[in-house]
Design an enzyme around this catalytic site. Structure first.
Site, PDB file in Angstrom:
ATOM      1  N   SER A 184      13.112   2.367   3.536  1.00  0.00           N
ATOM      2  CA  SER A 184      14.636   2.930   2.928  1.00  0.00           C
ATOM      3  C   SER A 184      15.440   2.721   4.149  1.00  0.00           C
ATOM      4  O   SER A 184      15.327   2.868   5.237  1.00  0.00           O
ATOM      5  CB  SER A 184      14.303   4.516   2.989  1.00  0.00           C
ATOM      6  N   PHE A 394       5.367   9.010  -0.882  1.00  0.00           N
ATOM      7  CA  PHE A 394       5.813   8.377   0.557  1.00  0.00           C
ATOM      8  C   PHE A 394       5.364   9.585   1.662  1.00  0.00           C
ATOM      9  O   PHE A 394       5.141  10.512   1.169  1.00  0.00           O
ATOM     10  CB  PHE A 394       7.310   7.952   0.550  1.00  0.00           C
ATOM     11  N   GLU A 395       5.749   9.064   2.748  1.00  0.00           N
ATOM     12  CA  GLU A 395       5.543   9.734   4.112  1.00  0.00           C
ATOM     13  C   GLU A 395       4.141  10.334   3.974  1.00  0.00           C
ATOM     14  O   GLU A 395       3.953  11.422   4.528  1.00  0.00           O
ATOM     15  CB  GLU A 395       6.388  11.153   4.149  1.00  0.00           C
ATOM     16  N   THR A 397       0.681   9.647   1.248  1.00  0.00           N
ATOM     17  CA  THR A 397       0.494   9.980  -0.088  1.00  0.00           C
ATOM     18  C   THR A 397      -0.435  11.390   0.101  1.00  0.00           C
ATOM     19  O   THR A 397      -1.196  11.535   0.938  1.00  0.00           O
ATOM     20  CB  THR A 397      -0.380   8.946  -0.638  1.00  0.00           C
ATOM     21  N   ASN A 398      -0.227  12.173  -1.120  1.00  0.00           N
ATOM     22  CA  ASN A 398      -1.117  13.182  -1.150  1.00  0.00           C
ATOM     23  C   ASN A 398      -2.424  13.127  -1.118  1.00  0.00           C
ATOM     24  O   ASN A 398      -3.226  13.998  -0.634  1.00  0.00           O
ATOM     25  CB  ASN A 398      -0.390  13.899  -2.571  1.00  0.00           C
ATOM     26  N   ASP A 399      -2.994  11.800  -1.586  1.00  0.00           N
ATOM     27  CA  ASP A 399      -4.336  11.642  -1.761  1.00  0.00           C
ATOM     28  C   ASP A 399      -4.768  11.767  -0.059  1.00  0.00           C
ATOM     29  O   ASP A 399      -5.838  12.285   0.143  1.00  0.00           O
ATOM     30  CB  ASP A 399      -4.574  10.538  -2.440  1.00  0.00           C
ATOM     31  N   GLN A 481     -15.291  11.943  -0.985  1.00  0.00           N
ATOM     32  CA  GLN A 481     -13.866  12.419  -1.277  1.00  0.00           C
ATOM     33  C   GLN A 481     -13.678  13.308  -2.333  1.00  0.00           C
ATOM     34  O   GLN A 481     -12.754  14.386  -2.139  1.00  0.00           O
ATOM     35  CB  GLN A 481     -13.000  11.088  -1.559  1.00  0.00           C
TER      36      GLN A 481
END
Length: 568
Positions: A184, A394-395, A397-399, A481
């Site tokens: 970005s 981004f920043e 991933t939630n995973d 996981q």
């Protein structure tokens, strides 16, 4: 010094009140007046100057608009005044960020990529000379910054980057070669925070190994170039491009932090930068709720307005609850950062996950309530959906962040149980810790007492269930996981319960009990969800179901696609 983190405490069966009660009130009267004036000016800018739809279509922000943003100080919100910034606190910055959430997420990515992560490393790790040299022009917006970490072969696995920087024979410059993707501001930046592998001496072994180092790179150094702007699903007005470094000579004075300490720099920049997302997306959700409510109040179907139907009422309720829980978590995080909380990385990850998923859900339901109108481009909701999709990626991933939360928590438990003897002793310790938790020391409004009881019960159940998983899988829990996701989702819900209880209690103490309704409803819903997640963790039969499901995934991967043949 023992941790005061509520998020860490719940894994140990502890209800730590220090960062939860009272709800943070960190702005003095002058700061409140300052942010109020800034919000007024910001609303005027977004309503009279910014055209989000036009920016989206043009896939850029007009130069005259950038000039007005410079005049408003939007590029140096948290930079100290001595370097030409506005010196906002975390809470003030987050509040101002609601505006980009409400009006134009693409523009918010442009400004956020510049200051939330672009030059955040200079604020956090820069020495006085680096700050004096770079911050004034960055704060004014005369030059833009970007954060360069992601590469073609390394996404979530940041440690696997290939970009290299080698010290020259004279010891005066590092020579950098490599490429970064999806950056970005990459095509418009003049200052780059870049992470590269460098040969570094291991303090323990004395051997030379590659370690990541952070650098401040100027386009003016030469050898820096970029690709064309990427064509994206959303946030189109923000510039995103590949960035290339070819024999870029970087003065040794431009190492950011320590040689070999770049991974820590990168992670702390991202941890610190995440705090604003919850507040930003609060602005988005408030706006979407207003559109959905307006439509429900005025649209008539089958004789009655939509507002009269329970299905619509339920959707509107859930949208409100998600926004309230998100906003409560976001400003608790910011407030604790401003109060000097020594650690907040788990809470920041929780806030980012919850905010990005909640905003997506609220947007989806807004489109559903508006029906066909919501699907039309001119109404504008489809742009928000396109823009919102990136926030879960981004920043961090939630995973990956869910695994980060869960593994940090189970590590706390592992360290605790390592000191114990046999299995019976360990489970006895878990039960003892829970039974000794006691009641909440802080007195809450009477109508919130049932919610506090639910929170205490859920921490107890969560601790016992998570302890059992740690004991069951030991070190191999890192491979589980599915289990770790349930642990993370439960912990996020617990954090949200504590946040809404504290916030509603603060309002009640001031004579406003309206928020008690929101907090009670959210805690009731979260309580049921946690019960289901904990039950799943404790259900031996479910392990068989999980394994069967995972097997389908493996077979599909082996088959390079969908498993079944067409029935026709």
């Amino acid at each position: 010094m023992s941790s005061t983190s509520f998020a860490r405490g719940i894994f140990l069966g502890e209800l730590r009140e220090e960062e939860i009660f009272p709800y943070p009130q960190v702005l003095d009267s002058d700061q409140k007046e300052t942010i109020s004036m800034m919000m007024e000016a910001g609303h005027a800018f977004f309503q009279n100057t910014n055209d989000a739809a036009a920016n989206d279509s043009a896939e850029k922000i007009p130069e005259e608009q950038l000039d007005e943003m410079r005049q408003l100080g939007m590029y140096g919100l948290m930079v100290p005044e001595e370097y030409g910034g506005l010196a906002l606190t975390n809470t003030m910055y987050a509040k101002f960020g609601e505006l980009t959430g409400e009006y134009d997420l693409g523009l918010g990515i442009h400004t956020g990529a510049h200051q939330s992560i672009g030059y955040k490393g200079i604020l956090l790790y820069g020495n006085p000379e680096q700050k004096e040299k770079y911050l004034p022009s960055l704060a004014s917006g005369d030059v833009f910054a970007c954060f360069c970490l992601t590469e073609p072969s390394s996404g979530s696995d940041a440690s696997s980057i290939k970009t290299r920087a080698v010290l020259n024979e004279a010891g005066t410059h590092y020579v950098m070669n490599g490429a970064k993707i999806w950056i970005s501001n990459g095509g418009i930046a003049e200052i780059f925070t870049v992470f590269a592998q460098t040969p570094a001496i291991d303090a323990k072994t004395g051997e030379t190994k590659d370690k990541i180092t952070a650098f401040i790179v100027e386009r003016a150094f030469g050898g820096v170039s970029h690709g064309p702007p990427e064509k994206k699903m959303g946030i189109k007005c923000s510039n995103t491009s590949e960035v290339y470094f070819e024999n870029v000579e970087i003065p040794v004075e431009n190492v950011l932090g320590e040689v070999g300490g770049g991974f820590k720099v990168a992670m702390n920049i991202l941890n610190n930068g995440r705090f604003g997302m919850g507040a930003c997306l609060t602005g988005t959700m408030r706006m979407l709720i207003s559109k959905a409510v307006d439509h429900a109040n005025n649209r008539k179907q089958f004789v009655s307005n939509l507002r009269e139907y329970q299905g619509i009422q339920q959707k509107i309720a859930r949208m409100n609850l998600l926004c309230y829980a998100n906003e409560s978590m976001a400003y608790m995080l910011c407030g604790n950062m401003d109060r000097g909380a020594p650690e907040y990385q788990i809470e920041a990850a929780m806030s980012k996950i919850f905010a990005s998923q909640s905003a997506w859900d609220v947007c989806d339901e807004t489109i559903q309530i508006l029906g066909g109108a919501g699907f039309m481009k001119d109404v504008g909701i489809e742009r928000w959906m396109r823009d919102l999709r990136i926030f879960r990626i981004f920043e961090g991933t939630n995973d990956i962040l869910k695994l980060f939360i869960a593994l940090n928590g189970v590590q706390e438990l592992g360290n605790l149980f390592k000191k114990q003897g046999n299995l019976g002793t360990v489970m006895g310790l878990a039960q003892k810790r829970v039974l000794g938790m006691g009641s909440l020391k802080t007195k809450v409004h009477a109508d919130l007492e049932p919610s506090v009881k639910q929170l205490q019960e859920d921490i107890t159940k969560f601790h016992i269930a998570t302890s059992a998983q740690v004991i069951k899988y030991k070190k191999k829990i890192i491979e589980q996981q599915v289990v770790l996701n349930r642990i993370a989702e439960s912990s996020i819900l617990l954090q949200s319960m504590a946040a809404v209880i504290s916030r509603a209690n603060l309002a009640a103490e001031k004579g406003d009990t309206s928020e008690v309704v929101l907090a009670s409803a959210w805690c009731g819903e979260a309580h049921q969800k946690i019960a289901a997640l904990v039950a799943d963790m404790q259900n031996a039969d479910l392990t068989k179901v999980d394994n069967a499901t995972l097997n389908v995934g493996k077979l599909s991967l082996d088959n390079n696609g969908y498993l079944a043949q067409s029935p026709i």
